[in-house]
Design a protein around this motif. Sequence first.
Motif, PDB file in Angstrom:
ATOM      1  N   ARG A  14       6.251 -29.903 -25.300  1.00 46.95           N
ATOM      2  CA  ARG A  14       5.623 -29.467 -26.555  1.00 46.95           C
ATOM      3  C   ARG A  14       4.584 -30.492 -26.981  1.00 46.95           C
ATOM      4  O   ARG A  14       4.858 -31.693 -27.010  1.00 46.95           O
ATOM      5  N   LEU A  15       3.386 -30.009 -27.306  1.00 44.55           N
ATOM      6  CA  LEU A  15       2.363 -30.907 -27.837  1.00 44.55           C
ATOM      7  C   LEU A  15       2.702 -31.320 -29.257  1.00 44.55           C
ATOM      8  O   LEU A  15       2.497 -32.465 -29.649  1.00 44.55           O
ATOM      9  N   PHE A  16       3.210 -30.381 -30.055  1.00 49.00           N
ATOM     10  CA  PHE A  16       3.478 -30.619 -31.467  1.00 49.00           C
ATOM     11  C   PHE A  16       4.976 -30.632 -31.745  1.00 49.00           C
ATOM     12  O   PHE A  16       5.754 -29.953 -31.066  1.00 49.00           O
ATOM     13  N   ARG A  83       0.821 -29.899 -15.084  1.00 44.45           N
ATOM     14  CA  ARG A  83       1.622 -29.026 -15.955  1.00 44.45           C
ATOM     15  C   ARG A  83       1.539 -29.480 -17.410  1.00 44.45           C
ATOM     16  O   ARG A  83       1.462 -28.659 -18.330  1.00 44.45           O
ATOM     17  N   VAL A  84       1.558 -30.804 -17.627  1.00 41.80           N
ATOM     18  CA  VAL A  84       1.457 -31.327 -18.989  1.00 41.80           C
ATOM     19  C   VAL A  84       0.104 -30.967 -19.589  1.00 41.80           C
ATOM     20  O   VAL A  84       0.015 -30.553 -20.752  1.00 41.80           O
ATOM     21  N   MET A  85      -0.952 -31.107 -18.811  1.00 39.38           N
ATOM     22  CA  MET A  85      -2.279 -30.736 -19.298  1.00 39.38           C
ATOM     23  C   MET A  85      -2.330 -29.253 -19.657  1.00 39.38           C
ATOM     24  O   MET A  85      -2.936 -28.864 -20.666  1.00 39.38           O
ATOM     25  N   ASN A  86      -1.675 -28.418 -18.852  1.00 34.23           N
ATOM     26  CA  ASN A  86      -1.646 -26.978 -19.130  1.00 34.23           C
ATOM     27  C   ASN A  86      -0.901 -26.681 -20.432  1.00 34.23           C
ATOM     28  O   ASN A  86      -1.305 -25.811 -21.213  1.00 34.23           O
ATOM     29  N   VAL A  87       0.207 -27.397 -20.659  1.00 32.23           N
ATOM     30  CA  VAL A  87       0.970 -27.213 -21.894  1.00 32.23           C
ATOM     31  C   VAL A  87       0.128 -27.586 -23.100  1.00 32.23           C
ATOM     32  O   VAL A  87       0.098 -26.865 -24.112  1.00 32.23           O
TER      33      VAL A  87
END
Length: 386
Positions: A14-16, A83-87
């Motif tokens: 989750r970014l946020f 994957r993290v960049m995509n999230v």
Amino acid sequence: MLDTNVLFTEDEARLFSHGAERLIATAAKETGLHIDWILPDVVSAERFRQMKTKAVNLLIPLARLEKLIGHNLALTEEILSDRVMNVIAADKKRLGVEDFSVDYTKVDWAKVVEASTLRQPPFSNDKTEKGFRDAVILEAFSQLVDAAPSSPQTCRLFLVSSDDLLELAANSRLGNLHNVTVVKNLDELRTKLTAIGAHLSQGDLERIIPEATKVFFAKGEDGSLYYKKGISDRLLAFPEVRSHPDQSFTIVDRKFFIDTPTFLSKQAQTLTFSSGVTIKLKAEKEVPSIDTSKSDIPYAATINALAALLSKSSPSSSSVGLSDEPAAYNALSGYSPTGTTKKFVEYGSADFSVVWKTTLSSTGKLIRSDVEDIVLDSIDWTDEDD
């Protein structure tokens, strides 16, 4: 514009944080305002680093799993980075959050260097010399302010950061502007946004919020809602705070923390607030252990490790078998505990929102207050005490 510290969550997917995501998704509709949510590039980069670090840590137990099953799952650090960049990109798109790239050619680097060497805010005056990332965030916010309309009736700009030194630096640089405000957290931001939508002035808020704080909770005052409505007992009735998800743990301590009320809405003379209440939990369990100092017990350390792993990973490990010993240990080659134990401790944090309403009288007093709802926003367990 949002700083990293108001978005942070331990979740690598989750970014946020839940609170930030909920506010971003609902604030415009609830306040009737047009709101642009902005992340400077340095904040996105910092969240990428935090999320990737958490994700890469998952590769360690994955390698053990690959060894156990005899199969390479072909998951690498490079794949996790993608994957993290995509999230991050997907979360921004879903919530309509905008990127902001600093124009580094417009930064007065001589002043930044001077603030750093003199340890002026946002740089810290200690051994860490922290502050460069905060200095870049301040440059981003300053450039945003320069590009925005200057009339408070047209545009308000908020920098949301819990960093005291960044707040000092921003206020020193931009504090003379009537449409610029630095707030410490998302609850304070929501209160100010709601006030703008309800046409309440800053003076109104400065008078109402302290009174609302006392209406909900005043220590030892039976007339405050917290005592009058038995809030602590109602919170403890939630099963999530009565027991640990792993039934082999026992909760041994609970501490209550109450936040300043968040102003949610105004309809005629009825004001709605949300008071955040956090319960900090501590849970313990003891696992029987074999005395590794006894040379006549082979593989004692290995057996202890297996026993601890089984007990930690399986809720059924607390069940009692026919031998009246924990079931997890009956399978360990016939070895039984020798009287020593190992204690495991986990810490939980349960965040509640208590929604309540009150009436603003003609004399400016808050009267006829009552609790409307209690919601468990989140509960998380970890083996680290914050």
